[in-house]
Motif scaffolding. Structure first.
Motif, PDB file in Angstrom:
ATOM      1  N   ASP A  80     -16.121 -43.403  26.852  1.00 30.29           N
ATOM      2  CA  ASP A  80     -16.445 -41.734  27.110  1.00 30.29           C
ATOM      3  C   ASP A  80     -15.357 -41.000  26.328  1.00 30.29           C
ATOM      4  N   VAL A  81     -14.476 -41.482  25.923  1.00 30.26           N
ATOM      5  CA  VAL A  81     -13.337 -40.405  24.839  1.00 30.26           C
ATOM      6  C   VAL A  81     -13.975 -40.463  23.524  1.00 30.26           C
ATOM      7  N   ILE A  82     -14.769 -41.592  23.061  1.00 31.19           N
ATOM      8  CA  ILE A  82     -15.498 -41.210  21.737  1.00 31.19           C
ATOM      9  C   ILE A  82     -16.486 -40.308  22.070  1.00 31.19           C
ATOM     10  N   LYS A  83     -17.329 -40.544  23.235  1.00 29.99           N
ATOM     11  CA  LYS A  83     -18.545 -39.858  23.346  1.00 29.99           C
ATOM     12  C   LYS A  83     -18.220 -38.343  23.422  1.00 29.99           C
ATOM     13  N   LYS A  84     -17.253 -37.962  24.038  1.00 28.80           N
ATOM     14  CA  LYS A  84     -16.767 -36.596  24.510  1.00 28.80           C
ATOM     15  C   LYS A  84     -16.322 -36.038  22.947  1.00 28.80           C
ATOM     16  N   LEU A  85     -15.574 -36.539  22.240  1.00 28.08           N
ATOM     17  CA  LEU A  85     -15.240 -36.231  20.669  1.00 28.08           C
ATOM     18  C   LEU A  85     -16.552 -35.890  20.031  1.00 28.08           C
ATOM     19  N   GLN A  86     -17.703 -36.889  20.218  1.00 28.38           N
ATOM     20  CA  GLN A  86     -18.703 -36.618  19.466  1.00 28.38           C
ATOM     21  C   GLN A  86     -19.561 -35.229  19.881  1.00 28.38           C
ATOM     22  N   GLU A  87     -19.630 -35.141  21.319  1.00 28.01           N
ATOM     23  CA  GLU A  87     -20.324 -33.908  21.740  1.00 28.01           C
ATOM     24  C   GLU A  87     -19.610 -32.672  21.703  1.00 28.01           C
ATOM     25  N   VAL A  88     -18.331 -32.687  21.362  1.00 27.65           N
ATOM     26  CA  VAL A  88     -17.810 -31.296  21.193  1.00 27.65           C
ATOM     27  C   VAL A  88     -17.968 -30.892  19.832  1.00 27.65           C
ATOM     28  N   MET A 224      -8.175 -40.580  -0.377  1.00 23.34           N
ATOM     29  CA  MET A 224      -6.890 -40.472  -0.866  1.00 23.34           C
ATOM     30  C   MET A 224      -5.609 -40.788  -0.092  1.00 23.34           C
ATOM     31  N   CYS A 225      -6.093 -40.870   1.233  1.00 25.81           N
ATOM     32  CA  CYS A 225      -5.082 -41.191   2.114  1.00 25.81           C
ATOM     33  C   CYS A 225      -4.558 -42.663   2.273  1.00 25.81           C
ATOM     34  N   ALA A 226      -3.967 -43.181   3.191  1.00 24.25           N
ATOM     35  CA  ALA A 226      -3.317 -44.388   3.442  1.00 24.25           C
ATOM     36  C   ALA A 226      -4.439 -45.445   4.167  1.00 24.25           C
ATOM     37  N   LEU A 227      -5.126 -44.766   5.053  1.00 18.89           N
ATOM     38  CA  LEU A 227      -6.045 -45.392   5.978  1.00 18.89           C
ATOM     39  C   LEU A 227      -6.868 -44.490   6.659  1.00 18.89           C
ATOM     40  N   THR A 228      -8.382 -44.887   6.558  1.00 19.39           N
ATOM     41  CA  THR A 228      -9.331 -43.935   7.379  1.00 19.39           C
ATOM     42  C   THR A 228      -9.887 -44.484   8.466  1.00 19.39           C
ATOM     43  N   ILE A 229     -10.091 -43.777   9.877  1.00 15.64           N
ATOM     44  CA  ILE A 229     -10.648 -44.588  10.861  1.00 15.64           C
ATOM     45  C   ILE A 229     -11.730 -43.705  11.219  1.00 15.64           C
ATOM     46  N   LEU A 230     -12.910 -44.085  11.089  1.00 18.09           N
ATOM     47  CA  LEU A 230     -14.037 -43.550  11.239  1.00 18.09           C
ATOM     48  C   LEU A 230     -15.039 -43.605  12.501  1.00 18.09           C
ATOM     49  N   VAL A 231     -15.506 -42.637  13.098  1.00 22.27           N
ATOM     50  CA  VAL A 231     -16.491 -42.842  14.158  1.00 22.27           C
ATOM     51  C   VAL A 231     -17.809 -42.162  13.646  1.00 22.27           C
ATOM     52  N   PRO A 232     -18.691 -42.916  13.451  1.00 22.72           N
ATOM     53  CA  PRO A 232     -20.175 -42.452  13.124  1.00 22.72           C
ATOM     54  C   PRO A 232     -20.943 -42.111  14.134  1.00 22.72           C
ATOM     55  N   SER A 289     -20.449 -37.615  11.309  1.00 21.69           N
ATOM     56  CA  SER A 289     -19.346 -38.672  11.353  1.00 21.69           C
ATOM     57  C   SER A 289     -17.829 -37.616  11.495  1.00 21.69           C
ATOM     58  N   TRP A 290     -16.837 -38.864  12.092  1.00 17.63           N
ATOM     59  CA  TRP A 290     -15.687 -38.196  12.639  1.00 17.63           C
ATOM     60  C   TRP A 290     -14.438 -39.087  11.753  1.00 17.63           C
ATOM     61  N   PRO A 291     -14.093 -38.839  10.488  1.00 18.20           N
ATOM     62  CA  PRO A 291     -13.019 -39.790   9.976  1.00 18.20           C
ATOM     63  C   PRO A 291     -11.837 -39.009  10.031  1.00 18.20           C
TER      64      PRO A 291
END
Length: 335
Positions: A80-88, A224-232, A289-291
């Motif tokens: 639900d935390v990821i879902k809210k991030l995507q919704e907004v 360019m960064c160190a690490l990317t964490i992505l939500v598609p 997507s939300w990297p």
């Protein structure tokens, strides 16, 4: 000066069934000629909740060396935390143009934060079929709420909740990645900024495109960064280069996609590989997507870790301030 957004171009393109010439990629980049059709790439999928730490470290290290990319499941960020991030995020991009423009990048700003379209120097004048918004979500001291949309009203709460959960994942992930290099607990994270590591969120909005065979959302690049964490979202679009061919990366619900970035390749002295990837677009659906890019502070110098350099394994990269590295990469200046 008014900036033309891809979202508005897409509305016109839908009627004309064509796209402006500046969005048509060269033949060597066009998805229609470079994508391996009908074969999703089975990148490593790692159970982040496993109690076998030794096995987890080995799996993450091997994926980082061989692929530069992997997906993690059972990562303890509630659905639900990821879902809210995507919704907004979706609600923000559905706002009227004048509302979104309140958060536009200030003219002449050297920061990437804000709502925008163009990101880096465009080769041959070609453009990506994407709009975006950037803002920092961690550490709290680094956040500039000027670039956080106030509409929808729940935007801030959703992003803060996600950042808090993500912080736990990052600490574990950095620990496992460090152990995979033979480093002590915390050493890898310290070598890219420690507790000052900046979490920069980017929301990509790829509207429907009448000619997805000719266009790209984001051109081929390593992060360019160190690490990317992505939500598609569920719309296919992430592609990875493997053996000089482009493959779709299989979508796994609720998984986080992890990209090794340039700074971890540098720190590991080339043992971990930054993944070459790009984004495609579709004809009838909006992809988002939300990297989150994990970046060293701008004045922090990054170079090969001393423990990973020897007479037999000389340093393969120069030590450089992160801000200098970014400037060179965005302006296509050899490093």
């Amino acid at each position: 000066m008014e900036v033309e957004r891809v979202q508005s171009i897409a509305s016109i393109a839908k009627i004309t069934d064509t796209i402006p010439i500046e969005y048509v990629r060269s033949e060597k980049e066009q998805p229609c000629t470079t994508t391996v059709v009908g074969k999703d790439l089975e990148v490593p999928v790692i159970d982040f909740g496993s109690s076998d730490e030794k096995g987890l470290v080995k799996a993450i290290a091997e994926a980082s060396q061989d692929w530069g990319l992997f997906q993690i499941v059972n990562h303890d960020i509630p659905t639900d935390v990821i879902k809210k991030l995507q919704e907004v995020g979706k609600q923000f991009f559905e706002l009227p143009p004048e509302e979104k423009e309140k958060y536009a990048k200030p003219e002449g700003s050297t920061s990437v934060e804000g709502y925008g379209t163009k990101l880096q120097k465009e080769i041959e004048g070609k453009k990506g079929w994407v709009d975006h918004i950037f803002h920092k979500i961690w550490p709290p001291l680094y956040i500039n709420y000027r670039f956080w949309p106030q509409n929808p009203p729940s935007y801030r709460a959703a992003n803060e909740e996600y950042a808090k959960c993500l912080h736990e994942v990052v600490n574990k992930l950095m620990g496992y990645l460090g152990k995979g290099l033979g480093l002590e607990e915390g050493e890898l994270k310290t070598s890219v900024g420690g507790d000052d590591l900046v979490y920069l969120l980017k929301i990509n909005y790829y509207p429907p495109c009448p000619r997805p065979d000719l266009a790209l959302g984001v051109v081929a690049h390593t992060d360019m960064c160190a690490l990317t964490i992505l939500v598609p979202n569920e719309v296919q679009g992430l592609q990875v280069c493997r053996d000089e061919r482009w493959y779709d990366v299989k979508y796994i619900p609720n998984a986080l996609i992890i990209h090794i970035g340039d700074q971890l390749e540098i720190v590991s002295n080339g043992k971990y590989k930054a993944v070459l990837h790009r984004s495609t677009v579709t004809k009838d659906k909006t992809r988002m997507s939300w990297p989150v890019f994990l970046e060293p502070p701008s004045d922090f110098a990054v170079g090969p870790h001393p423990m990973l350099v020897s007479d037999e394994n000389q340093a393969k990269f120069k030590t450089k301030k992160y801000s200098d590295y970014v400037y060179c990469k965005l302006n296509k200046i050899p490093q």
